[in-house]
Every structure is written in structure tokens, then in C-alpha cells.
Design a protein around this motif. Structure first.
Motif, PDB file in Angstrom:
ATOM      1  N   CYS A 117       0.810  -1.223   0.000  1.00  0.00           N
ATOM      2  CA  CYS A 117       0.000   0.000   0.000  1.00  0.00           C
ATOM      3  C   CYS A 117       0.839   1.268   0.000  1.00  0.00           C
ATOM      4  O   CYS A 117       0.512   2.242  -0.690  1.00  0.00           O
ATOM      5  N   GLY A 118       1.923   1.297   0.780  1.00  0.00           N
ATOM      6  CA  GLY A 118       2.756   2.501   0.813  1.00  0.00           C
ATOM      7  C   GLY A 118       3.307   2.844  -0.556  1.00  0.00           C
ATOM      8  O   GLY A 118       3.241   4.006  -0.996  1.00  0.00           O
ATOM      9  N   ALA A 119       3.845   1.854  -1.255  1.00  0.00           N
ATOM     10  CA  ALA A 119       4.383   2.081  -2.602  1.00  0.00           C
ATOM     11  C   ALA A 119       3.277   2.442  -3.574  1.00  0.00           C
ATOM     12  O   ALA A 119       3.474   3.291  -4.473  1.00  0.00           O
ATOM     13  N   MET A 120       2.119   1.836  -3.429  1.00  0.00           N
ATOM     14  CA  MET A 120       0.991   2.150  -4.305  1.00  0.00           C
ATOM     15  C   MET A 120       0.554   3.606  -4.136  1.00  0.00           C
ATOM     16  O   MET A 120       0.235   4.285  -5.124  1.00  0.00           O
ATOM     17  N   LEU A 121       0.564   4.087  -2.917  1.00  0.00           N
ATOM     18  CA  LEU A 121       0.187   5.481  -2.675  1.00  0.00           C
ATOM     19  C   LEU A 121       1.175   6.431  -3.336  1.00  0.00           C
ATOM     20  O   LEU A 121       0.780   7.422  -3.965  1.00  0.00           O
ATOM     21  N   ASP A 122       2.460   6.149  -3.178  1.00  0.00           N
ATOM     22  CA  ASP A 122       3.465   7.017  -3.801  1.00  0.00           C
ATOM     23  C   ASP A 122       3.327   7.017  -5.314  1.00  0.00           C
ATOM     24  O   ASP A 122       3.423   8.068  -5.969  1.00  0.00           O
ATOM     25  N   ALA A 123       3.095   5.845  -5.904  1.00  0.00           N
ATOM     26  CA  ALA A 123       2.930   5.754  -7.356  1.00  0.00           C
ATOM     27  C   ALA A 123       1.667   6.476  -7.804  1.00  0.00           C
ATOM     28  O   ALA A 123       1.664   7.158  -8.851  1.00  0.00           O
ATOM     29  N   TYR A 124       0.601   6.337  -7.040  1.00  0.00           N
ATOM     30  CA  TYR A 124      -0.660   7.011  -7.394  1.00  0.00           C
ATOM     31  C   TYR A 124      -0.477   8.524  -7.353  1.00  0.00           C
ATOM     32  O   TYR A 124      -0.933   9.238  -8.254  1.00  0.00           O
ATOM     33  N   ALA A 125       0.195   9.021  -6.332  1.00  0.00           N
ATOM     34  CA  ALA A 125       0.415  10.458  -6.205  1.00  0.00           C
ATOM     35  C   ALA A 125       1.277  10.984  -7.350  1.00  0.00           C
ATOM     36  O   ALA A 125       1.030  12.070  -7.883  1.00  0.00           O
ATOM     37  N   ALA A 126       2.281  10.211  -7.748  1.00  0.00           N
ATOM     38  CA  ALA A 126       3.156  10.640  -8.840  1.00  0.00           C
ATOM     39  C   ALA A 126       2.428  10.660 -10.172  1.00  0.00           C
ATOM     40  O   ALA A 126       2.660  11.537 -11.017  1.00  0.00           O
ATOM     41  N   GLU A 127       1.526   9.710 -10.362  1.00  0.00           N
ATOM     42  CA  GLU A 127       0.824   9.598 -11.652  1.00  0.00           C
ATOM     43  C   GLU A 127      -0.355  10.556 -11.760  1.00  0.00           C
ATOM     44  O   GLU A 127      -0.566  11.169 -12.812  1.00  0.00           O
ATOM     45  N   HIS A 128      -1.110  10.699 -10.689  1.00  0.00           N
ATOM     46  CA  HIS A 128      -2.354  11.457 -10.765  1.00  0.00           C
ATOM     47  C   HIS A 128      -2.262  12.848 -10.141  1.00  0.00           C
ATOM     48  O   HIS A 128      -3.040  13.735 -10.495  1.00  0.00           O
ATOM     49  N   GLY A 129      -1.367  13.035  -9.203  1.00  0.00           N
ATOM     50  CA  GLY A 129      -1.318  14.313  -8.497  1.00  0.00           C
ATOM     51  C   GLY A 129      -2.532  14.469  -7.587  1.00  0.00           C
ATOM     52  O   GLY A 129      -3.432  13.639  -7.559  1.00  0.00           O
ATOM     53  N   GLY A 130      -2.555  15.552  -6.839  1.00  0.00           N
ATOM     54  CA  GLY A 130      -3.710  15.830  -5.989  1.00  0.00           C
ATOM     55  C   GLY A 130      -3.838  14.915  -4.798  1.00  0.00           C
ATOM     56  O   GLY A 130      -4.888  14.855  -4.168  1.00  0.00           O
ATOM     57  N   LEU A 131      -2.770  14.173  -4.481  1.00  0.00           N
ATOM     58  CA  LEU A 131      -2.794  13.279  -3.334  1.00  0.00           C
ATOM     59  C   LEU A 131      -1.544  13.513  -2.496  1.00  0.00           C
ATOM     60  O   LEU A 131      -0.424  13.457  -3.001  1.00  0.00           O
ATOM     61  N   ARG A 132      -1.759  13.808  -1.227  1.00  0.00           N
ATOM     62  CA  ARG A 132      -0.651  13.934  -0.292  1.00  0.00           C
ATOM     63  C   ARG A 132      -0.559  12.633   0.498  1.00  0.00           C
ATOM     64  O   ARG A 132      -1.565  12.137   1.001  1.00  0.00           O
ATOM     65  N   VAL A 133       0.638  12.091   0.594  1.00  0.00           N
ATOM     66  CA  VAL A 133       0.842  10.818   1.272  1.00  0.00           C
ATOM     67  C   VAL A 133       1.655  11.044   2.537  1.00  0.00           C
ATOM     68  O   VAL A 133       2.713  11.681   2.504  1.00  0.00           O
ATOM     69  N   LEU A 134       1.159  10.538   3.629  1.00  0.00           N
ATOM     70  CA  LEU A 134       1.837  10.603   4.914  1.00  0.00           C
ATOM     71  C   LEU A 134       2.170   9.185   5.332  1.00  0.00           C
ATOM     72  O   LEU A 134       1.269   8.361   5.518  1.00  0.00           O
ATOM     73  N   HIS A 135       3.455   8.877   5.472  1.00  0.00           N
ATOM     74  CA  HIS A 135       3.893   7.540   5.872  1.00  0.00           C
ATOM     75  C   HIS A 135       4.216   7.546   7.369  1.00  0.00           C
ATOM     76  O   HIS A 135       5.082   8.303   7.817  1.00  0.00           O
ATOM     77  N   LEU A 136       3.522   6.737   8.139  1.00  0.00           N
ATOM     78  CA  LEU A 136       3.810   6.611   9.559  1.00  0.00           C
ATOM     79  C   LEU A 136       4.905   5.566   9.779  1.00  0.00           C
ATOM     80  O   LEU A 136       4.956   4.550   9.080  1.00  0.00           O
ATOM     81  N   SER A 137       5.771   5.807  10.751  1.00  0.00           N
ATOM     82  CA  SER A 137       6.908   4.916  10.982  1.00  0.00           C
ATOM     83  C   SER A 137       6.504   3.623  11.670  1.00  0.00           C
ATOM     84  O   SER A 137       7.208   2.617  11.592  1.00  0.00           O
ATOM     85  N   SER A 138       5.374   3.639  12.357  1.00  0.00           N
ATOM     86  CA  SER A 138       4.877   2.430  13.019  1.00  0.00           C
ATOM     87  C   SER A 138       3.367   2.415  12.954  1.00  0.00           C
ATOM     88  O   SER A 138       2.726   3.465  12.794  1.00  0.00           O
ATOM     89  N   ASN A 139       2.807   1.232  13.080  1.00  0.00           N
ATOM     90  CA  ASN A 139       1.361   1.088  13.007  1.00  0.00           C
ATOM     91  C   ASN A 139       0.698   1.623  14.270  1.00  0.00           C
ATOM     92  O   ASN A 139       1.046   1.222  15.380  1.00  0.00           O
ATOM     93  N   VAL A 140      -0.275   2.536  14.090  1.00  0.00           N
ATOM     94  CA  VAL A 140      -0.934   3.155  15.245  1.00  0.00           C
ATOM     95  C   VAL A 140      -2.407   2.829  15.325  1.00  0.00           C
ATOM     96  O   VAL A 140      -3.068   3.134  16.309  1.00  0.00           O
ATOM     97  N   GLY A 141      -2.971   2.230  14.288  1.00  0.00           N
ATOM     98  CA  GLY A 141      -4.394   1.907  14.286  1.00  0.00           C
ATOM     99  C   GLY A 141      -5.221   2.984  13.605  1.00  0.00           C
ATOM    100  O   GLY A 141      -4.773   4.114  13.390  1.00  0.00           O
ATOM    101  N   LEU A 142      -6.453   2.618  13.303  1.00  0.00           N
ATOM    102  CA  LEU A 142      -7.319   3.468  12.484  1.00  0.00           C
ATOM    103  C   LEU A 142      -7.550   4.849  13.088  1.00  0.00           C
ATOM    104  O   LEU A 142      -7.437   5.869  12.410  1.00  0.00           O
ATOM    105  N   GLY A 143      -7.891   4.906  14.377  1.00  0.00           N
ATOM    106  CA  GLY A 143      -8.218   6.189  14.984  1.00  0.00           C
ATOM    107  C   GLY A 143      -7.058   7.159  14.967  1.00  0.00           C
ATOM    108  O   GLY A 143      -7.197   8.323  14.557  1.00  0.00           O
ATOM    109  N   LEU A 144      -5.891   6.711  15.402  1.00  0.00           N
ATOM    110  CA  LEU A 144      -4.735   7.605  15.458  1.00  0.00           C
ATOM    111  C   LEU A 144      -4.219   7.943  14.058  1.00  0.00           C
ATOM    112  O   LEU A 144      -3.663   9.024  13.850  1.00  0.00           O
ATOM    113  N   ALA A 145      -4.395   7.042  13.096  1.00  0.00           N
ATOM    114  CA  ALA A 145      -4.039   7.365  11.712  1.00  0.00           C
ATOM    115  C   ALA A 145      -4.941   8.468  11.176  1.00  0.00           C
ATOM    116  O   ALA A 145      -4.486   9.370  10.461  1.00  0.00           O
TER     117      ALA A 145
END
Length: 353
Positions: A50-78
């Protein structure tokens, strides 16, 4: 042009659904409308691609900001992490395994511009693995008066409400950690809002039964619902919720916990008695003064909780399940008229629907 709407998409282990979700957000938007929307995807240290897919999507389509978290925090904190980066006047939390039907964002933008609410609720459909769509049982409530008492009964999720970002800041409303993170967020947002609008239009398709979803996972983490309801009641205290709202919220809490207790997809039989005892504690801890139990079967279940009678609850649950199984079996099996002669007769079917 100022950003009117920020769409926050938390992402974890959904590579089979991610592209469809992101495509559905921008689908059909005019260039002007597109400029009013920002999309922030939060990679919650996803273990798949998913992380790589997000970066590729942002590069191809634009209009998407991607924030990569260093560790898994769960849905609410994300979601909170995405909210901290948002610049839009309104924020919409969209889960990355779900999707928006065409025209949804455009319709939301129009209503936000027209009425400038604190909170906008939208309708949704439940999408099954085979593609079948069905309305939610609470959806008819959106067609009536937009009162807090009525709208408390609408599915209590983050993704069916678009919130003025300033309202969240003013009341310090964020998602807690853990499962059932929507509980202390969705209804407090509704209660805190002074101006509530309803867009009685299907703007969201919620996937049900997906492997990995908490609603389809047996785990003792379902016990975290008790802590989330404790937090809900603390927030209701801070917001000064009136007695009628407290009573309505209490009824919905007990109903929801009983659903979790009785759901075999979530609750292992060996945990059910202990979970029921937890419901009893919640009942006694948060029982409002002058509370009146609901009528009918729901009221009967409330009585069993009040009496701490797991034996009767278990017997009643078993009876309901047996009755439901027999009814489904009858509906699926054709009833054949007895044939007492050697001459074949046409099969006659009856339906109990």
C-alpha cells in the motif's frame, strides 16, 4: 482557491481495494471542484504494497498527499495524523477499503457551500463481497427531521459525517486508540454541532464482511468497546448533553453491545459470558436517572442485563437462533403436496415472505 474539503484516507493492508477507493474520490469532479478538495492518505505502516501504491498514485495522478507513519498506530490515530495535516474547512474520513459512488464529492461540496453546516450527514449502502448492495437499517432516519434525538440512531461511524474542522478543534474532538474508535467520536460530534444538515443521498459504499475487518474478526479486542463507551460518556459530560440525549445514547450503547455479544463472527463462545458481564457493568455504571427501557424484544434483553441473568440471555439467544434457522430452512425448501397416486403431480411451493 481555498480548500473546502479535506478527505482523509487511513490505509492499512487494503491493496486490493485502494486504487478503487482513491479513484472514486476524484471521479467526475470538474477542474474547479477538484481544486476545492485535498486528499490526504495516511500509510499506517501497512505491511503490504500500500505505501508504494500510494506514492505511485500520487506521482501519476497528483492531488494526493501521502503521509507515511513509521509504526502502526491503528485506524483512529491514523485519522488524527491526517487531520493534523488537513487545510480544508471541512474534513471527511473515508476508509480505504470502501468507495464513493459517482457524484458523491460533488454533491457534498454543493451542500457545504449552500448551507455551511457544522456537520453534514450522508446516506450509505452496505456492499457485500458479491457486489450486492443493500441499505442500512438506520438509513430511513435521514429522511425525517434533522433532530439530535433522531440522528443519534443513524449508524455511528466517522465516514457518514462530514465535519467542520474548526468544530473538532473547538471541542478537542479526536479519535482514541484501539478498536471501536468511532464510538467516542461520531455522536459527540453530532451533539457538539449547532447546525446539522442531512444530505439524503447515497454518498458512500461500505464493504461488509471483508476478511481482516474487525466486524469479521473473532478477538478479545472487542472488549475494548467498553473503554470506548466510558470515553463517550465522559465526552457527553463535557458537552453538557441533556437528559433525553443521555437516555437515547444509553439505549443505543446497550443495544450495540448486545449485538457484539451475540455475533459469532466477533465473539468466541468461550468469551460471551464474560462479555455479557461487561455489559452489566456498563449498564450499572452509566444508567441515567429515570431511565425507561425500550419496548418489545429490546426491552426484554435490557431486563436480562439489568438482572445480570446470563443464563436466561443465553437461552433466549438460542431460541431466537433456532427460530431463525427454521424460518430460513422453510423459506428455502419447497413444500410438496403429498402424492398418493402413481400419477405425477406438479410441485406446489409456498413462501413465508
Amino acid at each position: 482557491m481555498d480548500v473546502l474539503l479535506t478527505v482523509v484516507v487511513p490505509v492499512y493492508a487494503v491493496e486490493g481495494f485502494l486504487a478503487a477507493c482513491l479513484d472514486s474520490i476524484r471521479a467526475g469532479l470538474t477542474p474547479e471542484a477538484n481544486a476545492s478538495v485535498e486528499v490526504i492518505a495516511v500509510d499506517d505502516a501497512s505491511p503490504d504494497r500500500c505505501g508504494a501504491m500510494l506514492d505511485a498514485y500520487a506521482a501519476e495522478h497528483g492531488g494526493l498527499r501521502v503521509l507515511h507513519l513509521s509504526s502502526n498506530v491503528g485506524l483512529g490515530l491514523a485519522r488524527n495524523a491526517g487531520l493534523a495535516e488537513a487545510t480544508g474547512r471541512y474534513v471527511w474520513f473515508v476508509d480505504s477499503d470502501d468507495r464513493l459512488p459517482p457524484g458523491s464529492v460533488h454533491a457534498v461540496l454543493e451542500r457545504l457551500r449552500e448551507s455551511a453546516p457544522d456537520l453534514l450527514l450522508v446516506d450509505h449502502l452496505r456492499e457485500h463481497a458479491d457486489g450486492r448492495l443493500e441499505p442500512d437499517a438506520s438509513s430511513p432516519l435521514l429522511a425525517g427531521p434533522a433532530t439530535v434525538d433522531r440522528l443519534l440512531g443513524v449508524q455511528h461511524t466517522a465516514w457518514n459525517r462530514i465535519t467542520r474542522r474548526g468544530l473538532l478543534t473547538e471541542h478537542g474532538l479526536r479519535f482514541p486508540a484501539g478498536w471501536y474508535e468511532d464510538i467516542p467520536f461520531s455522536n459527540p460530534v453530532l451533539i457538539a454541532a449547532e447546525r446539522v444538515e442531512v444530505l439524503n443521498r447515497v454518498c458512500y459504499h461500505y464493504r461488509v464482511g471483508r476478511p481482516g475487518a474487525i466486524t469479521a474478526t473473532r478477538s478479545e479486542r472487542h472488549f475494548e468497546a467498553f473503554e470506548q463507551y466510558d470515553e463517550l460518556h465522559e465526552r457527553l459530560d463535557r458537552l453538557g448533553a441533556p437528559p433525553a440525549v443521555r437516555s437515547r445514547a444509553f439505549t443505543l450503547m446497550i443495544n450495540h453491545l448486545l449485538v457484539v455479544a451475540g455475533n459469532d463472527a466477533r465473539m468466541h463462545p468461550s468469551c460471551r459470558r464474560r462479555f455479557f458481564r461487561g455489559i452489566v457493568r456498563q449498564y450499572r455504571r452509566h444508567l441515567p436517572s429515570g431511565y425507561r427501557r425500550p419496548a418489545g424484544a429490546a426491552g426484554l434483553k435490557h431486563r436480562l442485563v439489568e438482572a445480570n441473568s446470563y443464563a436466561l440471555y443465553s437461552a433466549l439467544r438460542g431460541m431466537y437462533r433456532l427460530t431463525a434457522l427454521r424460518q430460513r430452512s422453510t423459506e428455502r425448501t419447497p413444500a410438496v403436496s403429498p402424492d398418493l397416486s402413481s400419477t405425477p403431480r406438479p410441485v406446489q411451493t409456498t413462501s413465508l415472505r
